[in-house]
Scaffold this motif. Structure first.
Motif, PDB file in Angstrom:
ATOM      1  N   GLY A  77     -49.776  28.209  -1.621  1.00  0.00           N
ATOM      2  CA  GLY A  77     -49.814  27.732  -2.932  1.00  0.00           C
ATOM      3  C   GLY A  77     -50.907  26.674  -3.227  1.00  0.00           C
ATOM      4  O   GLY A  77     -51.312  26.367  -4.367  1.00  0.00           O
ATOM      5  N   GLY A  78     -50.991  25.707  -2.332  1.00  0.00           N
ATOM      6  CA  GLY A  78     -52.036  24.585  -2.420  1.00  0.00           C
ATOM      7  C   GLY A  78     -53.255  25.058  -2.030  1.00  0.00           C
ATOM      8  O   GLY A  78     -53.542  25.052  -0.666  1.00  0.00           O
ATOM      9  N   ARG A  79     -54.361  25.086  -2.739  1.00  0.00           N
ATOM     10  CA  ARG A  79     -55.377  25.795  -2.237  1.00  0.00           C
ATOM     11  C   ARG A  79     -56.232  24.650  -1.312  1.00  0.00           C
ATOM     12  O   ARG A  79     -56.843  25.281  -0.441  1.00  0.00           O
ATOM     13  CB  ARG A  79     -56.417  26.172  -3.722  1.00  0.00           C
ATOM     14  N   GLU A  80     -56.250  23.506  -1.519  1.00  0.00           N
ATOM     15  CA  GLU A  80     -56.904  22.690  -0.451  1.00  0.00           C
ATOM     16  C   GLU A  80     -56.200  22.722   0.721  1.00  0.00           C
ATOM     17  O   GLU A  80     -57.218  22.808   1.801  1.00  0.00           O
ATOM     18  CB  GLU A  80     -56.920  21.440  -1.118  1.00  0.00           C
ATOM     19  N   ASP A  81     -55.032  22.801   0.852  1.00  0.00           N
ATOM     20  CA  ASP A  81     -54.191  22.783   1.984  1.00  0.00           C
ATOM     21  C   ASP A  81     -54.534  24.167   2.690  1.00  0.00           C
ATOM     22  O   ASP A  81     -54.743  24.233   3.836  1.00  0.00           O
ATOM     23  CB  ASP A  81     -52.524  22.709   1.809  1.00  0.00           C
ATOM     24  N   GLU A  82     -54.545  25.090   1.908  1.00  0.00           N
ATOM     25  CA  GLU A  82     -54.592  26.396   2.496  1.00  0.00           C
ATOM     26  C   GLU A  82     -56.211  26.633   3.025  1.00  0.00           C
ATOM     27  O   GLU A  82     -56.430  27.442   4.207  1.00  0.00           O
ATOM     28  CB  GLU A  82     -54.528  27.672   1.415  1.00  0.00           C
TER      29      GLU A  82
ATOM     30  N   ARG B 273     -61.449  27.335  13.856  1.00  0.00           N
ATOM     31  CA  ARG B 273     -62.039  26.340  14.724  1.00  0.00           C
ATOM     32  C   ARG B 273     -61.212  26.341  16.123  1.00  0.00           C
ATOM     33  O   ARG B 273     -61.398  26.441  17.192  1.00  0.00           O
ATOM     34  CB  ARG B 273     -61.759  25.082  14.169  1.00  0.00           C
ATOM     35  N   ALA B 274     -59.804  26.738  15.861  1.00  0.00           N
ATOM     36  CA  ALA B 274     -58.890  26.722  16.978  1.00  0.00           C
ATOM     37  C   ALA B 274     -58.949  28.078  17.716  1.00  0.00           C
ATOM     38  O   ALA B 274     -59.262  27.859  19.188  1.00  0.00           O
ATOM     39  CB  ALA B 274     -57.446  26.646  16.574  1.00  0.00           C
ATOM     40  N   ARG B 275     -59.367  29.020  17.092  1.00  0.00           N
ATOM     41  CA  ARG B 275     -59.675  30.266  17.948  1.00  0.00           C
ATOM     42  C   ARG B 275     -61.101  30.187  18.699  1.00  0.00           C
ATOM     43  O   ARG B 275     -61.244  30.463  19.712  1.00  0.00           O
ATOM     44  CB  ARG B 275     -60.033  31.434  16.860  1.00  0.00           C
ATOM     45  N   ALA B 276     -62.084  29.541  18.016  1.00  0.00           N
ATOM     46  CA  ALA B 276     -63.144  29.084  18.728  1.00  0.00           C
ATOM     47  C   ALA B 276     -63.232  28.158  19.836  1.00  0.00           C
ATOM     48  O   ALA B 276     -63.873  28.469  20.997  1.00  0.00           O
ATOM     49  CB  ALA B 276     -64.498  28.800  17.761  1.00  0.00           C
ATOM     50  N   ALA B 277     -62.432  27.462  19.723  1.00  0.00           N
ATOM     51  CA  ALA B 277     -61.953  26.183  20.653  1.00  0.00           C
ATOM     52  C   ALA B 277     -61.061  26.657  21.947  1.00  0.00           C
ATOM     53  O   ALA B 277     -60.903  25.990  22.852  1.00  0.00           O
ATOM     54  CB  ALA B 277     -61.758  25.063  20.224  1.00  0.00           C
ATOM     55  N   GLY B 278     -60.387  27.861  21.677  1.00  0.00           N
ATOM     56  CA  GLY B 278     -59.393  28.190  22.708  1.00  0.00           C
ATOM     57  C   GLY B 278     -57.981  27.560  22.766  1.00  0.00           C
ATOM     58  O   GLY B 278     -57.291  27.634  23.546  1.00  0.00           O
ATOM     59  N   ILE B 279     -57.835  26.988  21.481  1.00  0.00           N
ATOM     60  CA  ILE B 279     -56.433  26.327  21.446  1.00  0.00           C
ATOM     61  C   ILE B 279     -55.260  27.398  20.854  1.00  0.00           C
ATOM     62  O   ILE B 279     -55.832  28.219  20.065  1.00  0.00           O
ATOM     63  CB  ILE B 279     -56.604  25.040  20.136  1.00  0.00           C
ATOM     64  N   GLY B 280     -54.142  27.023  21.702  1.00  0.00           N
ATOM     65  CA  GLY B 280     -53.111  28.030  21.293  1.00  0.00           C
ATOM     66  C   GLY B 280     -52.551  27.333  19.947  1.00  0.00           C
ATOM     67  O   GLY B 280     -52.434  25.829  19.808  1.00  0.00           O
ATOM     68  N   VAL B 281     -51.967  28.274  19.101  1.00  0.00           N
ATOM     69  CA  VAL B 281     -51.263  28.049  18.015  1.00  0.00           C
ATOM     70  C   VAL B 281     -49.965  28.785  17.591  1.00  0.00           C
ATOM     71  O   VAL B 281     -49.824  29.811  17.779  1.00  0.00           O
ATOM     72  CB  VAL B 281     -52.314  28.140  16.704  1.00  0.00           C
ATOM     73  N   LEU B 282     -49.009  27.828  17.288  1.00  0.00           N
ATOM     74  CA  LEU B 282     -47.800  28.509  17.038  1.00  0.00           C
ATOM     75  C   LEU B 282     -47.606  28.168  15.502  1.00  0.00           C
ATOM     76  O   LEU B 282     -47.392  26.932  15.153  1.00  0.00           O
ATOM     77  CB  LEU B 282     -46.716  27.994  17.907  1.00  0.00           C
ATOM     78  N   TYR B 283     -47.295  29.288  14.691  1.00  0.00           N
ATOM     79  CA  TYR B 283     -47.145  28.914  13.304  1.00  0.00           C
ATOM     80  C   TYR B 283     -45.483  29.263  13.269  1.00  0.00           C
ATOM     81  O   TYR B 283     -44.891  30.291  13.726  1.00  0.00           O
ATOM     82  CB  TYR B 283     -47.733  30.026  12.249  1.00  0.00           C
ATOM     83  N   LEU B 284     -44.942  28.385  12.188  1.00  0.00           N
ATOM     84  CA  LEU B 284     -43.400  28.467  11.885  1.00  0.00           C
ATOM     85  C   LEU B 284     -43.480  28.387  10.453  1.00  0.00           C
ATOM     86  O   LEU B 284     -43.777  27.734   9.717  1.00  0.00           O
ATOM     87  CB  LEU B 284     -42.638  27.114  12.485  1.00  0.00           C
ATOM     88  N   ALA B 285     -42.592  29.173  10.065  1.00  0.00           N
ATOM     89  CA  ALA B 285     -42.414  29.719   8.553  1.00  0.00           C
ATOM     90  C   ALA B 285     -41.055  30.319   8.296  1.00  0.00           C
ATOM     91  O   ALA B 285     -40.562  31.069   9.125  1.00  0.00           O
ATOM     92  CB  ALA B 285     -43.698  30.629   8.042  1.00  0.00           C
ATOM     93  N   ALA B 286     -40.754  30.207   6.796  1.00  0.00           N
ATOM     94  CA  ALA B 286     -39.497  30.694   6.671  1.00  0.00           C
ATOM     95  C   ALA B 286     -39.606  32.247   6.286  1.00  0.00           C
ATOM     96  O   ALA B 286     -38.568  32.865   6.319  1.00  0.00           O
ATOM     97  CB  ALA B 286     -39.200  29.979   5.194  1.00  0.00           C
ATOM     98  N   ALA B 287     -40.755  32.840   6.049  1.00  0.00           N
ATOM     99  CA  ALA B 287     -41.076  34.166   5.774  1.00  0.00           C
ATOM    100  C   ALA B 287     -42.342  34.721   6.312  1.00  0.00           C
ATOM    101  O   ALA B 287     -42.977  33.859   6.815  1.00  0.00           O
ATOM    102  CB  ALA B 287     -40.986  34.163   4.043  1.00  0.00           C
ATOM    103  N   ALA B 288     -42.318  35.853   6.280  1.00  0.00           N
ATOM    104  CA  ALA B 288     -43.624  36.775   6.766  1.00  0.00           C
ATOM    105  C   ALA B 288     -44.898  36.433   5.927  1.00  0.00           C
ATOM    106  O   ALA B 288     -44.571  35.783   4.675  1.00  0.00           O
ATOM    107  CB  ALA B 288     -43.373  38.256   6.885  1.00  0.00           C
ATOM    108  N   PRO B 289     -45.968  36.339   6.640  1.00  0.00           N
ATOM    109  CA  PRO B 289     -47.140  35.972   5.794  1.00  0.00           C
ATOM    110  C   PRO B 289     -47.358  36.806   4.366  1.00  0.00           C
ATOM    111  O   PRO B 289     -47.676  35.980   3.362  1.00  0.00           O
ATOM    112  CB  PRO B 289     -48.446  36.299   6.567  1.00  0.00           C
ATOM    113  N   GLN B 290     -47.017  38.162   4.271  1.00  0.00           N
ATOM    114  CA  GLN B 290     -47.027  38.740   3.194  1.00  0.00           C
ATOM    115  C   GLN B 290     -45.889  38.175   2.173  1.00  0.00           C
ATOM    116  O   GLN B 290     -45.988  38.605   0.617  1.00  0.00           O
ATOM    117  CB  GLN B 290     -46.848  40.271   3.213  1.00  0.00           C
TER     118      GLN B 290
ATOM    119  N   GLY C 273     -43.422  24.803   9.161  1.00  0.00           N
ATOM    120  CA  GLY C 273     -43.104  24.907   7.379  1.00  0.00           C
ATOM    121  C   GLY C 273     -44.486  25.257   6.661  1.00  0.00           C
ATOM    122  O   GLY C 273     -44.780  24.599   5.839  1.00  0.00           O
ATOM    123  N   LEU C 274     -44.959  26.563   7.022  1.00  0.00           N
ATOM    124  CA  LEU C 274     -46.036  27.017   6.418  1.00  0.00           C
ATOM    125  C   LEU C 274     -45.699  27.198   4.625  1.00  0.00           C
ATOM    126  O   LEU C 274     -46.514  26.932   3.911  1.00  0.00           O
ATOM    127  CB  LEU C 274     -46.500  28.409   6.940  1.00  0.00           C
TER     128      LEU C 274
END
Length: 237
Positions: free
Chosen positions: A113-118, A127-144, A107-108
């Protein structure tokens, strides 16, 4: 996010059983070509490509997020599923608490639009990239297409491999109802499926909830699921 230790003498269930058993990768119907293999790789293989899964409501994003977590835990890895609607406004705190090899963030659009959350999400991403953690983002629309206020966050999200899910059509709904009924050992006649789709709406969450009720009531009545049975159960003409 780890499971609490069971009381002494209590058998420990496989971690993947914490996720709904009907929500698995092999039970998802109509996935884009190669999508399930990409999700399985992210769930099970350290260093696999991060994924950004986009699609409209009812397209099965949450199903796939939970299924990927179950797949990871079945492979002996730690997984965490976080619905962002539950963490909006305090996302930094929620992300700091996660301890996992795979994190699914669902639910990205809720935190866009919430600056602190962003900012919290941007920091977690790095941090996750540096630590080698896998991430799956789920959203209603593309990033743009999300109303993000941080260009750097949009850029990071855009670097993930994107999978676009299609809206469900009636044939997909029929296939899903038929498959879920089969997994329950429930015989659902084609005429009964057609009746459900025309008389009770097409929202998949509601249809699957209704299927659970049909299963219980048909078992209690020792009746086959026919159109007359459904009419009587739902008080319809």
């Amino acid at each position: 996010m780890t499971a609490a230790s069971p009381p002494a003498g209590t058998p420990q269930l496989p971690l993947a059983l914490r996720y709904p058993p009907e929500q698995r990768l092999d039970s998802y119907i109509g996935a884009p070509s190669g999508a399930l293999e990409q999700l399985r790789a992210l769930a099970c293989e350290p260093g696999a490509d991060w994924l950004y899964l986009e699609g409209p409501a009812g397209s099965g994003k949450t199903h796939l997020g939970l299924a990927a977590c179950a797949e990871a835990e079945q492979a002996g890895r730690r997984a965490a599923y976080l619905p962002l609607r539950a963490a909006a406004g305090r996302l930094g705190e929620a992300l700091q608490a996660l301890e996992a090899d795979l994190v699914a963030l669902d639910g990205l659009e809720v935190v866009a639009g919430g600056r602190e959350d962003e900012v919290a999400l941007f920091d977690f991403h790095n941090r996750a990239r540096a630590a080698g953690i896998g991430v799956l983002y789920l959203a209603a629309a593309a990033p743009q297409a999300l109303p993000l206020v941080l260009p750097d966050l949009r850029s990071r999200l855009g670097q993930c491999t994107r999978i676009a899910l299609r809206p469900l059509d009636d044939q997909a709904r029929r296939d899903i109802l038929r498959d879920r009924a089969r997994r329950r050992g429930l015989v659902l006649e084609e005429a009964a499926i057609d009746w459900l789709l025309t008389r009770t709406g097409r929202d998949l969450v509601q249809l699957l909830s209704l299927l659970e009720r049909i299963d219980r009531e048909s078992l209690a009545a020792q009746r086959r699921v026919t159109v007359p049975f459904l009419r009587g159960m739902l008080g319809a003409r």
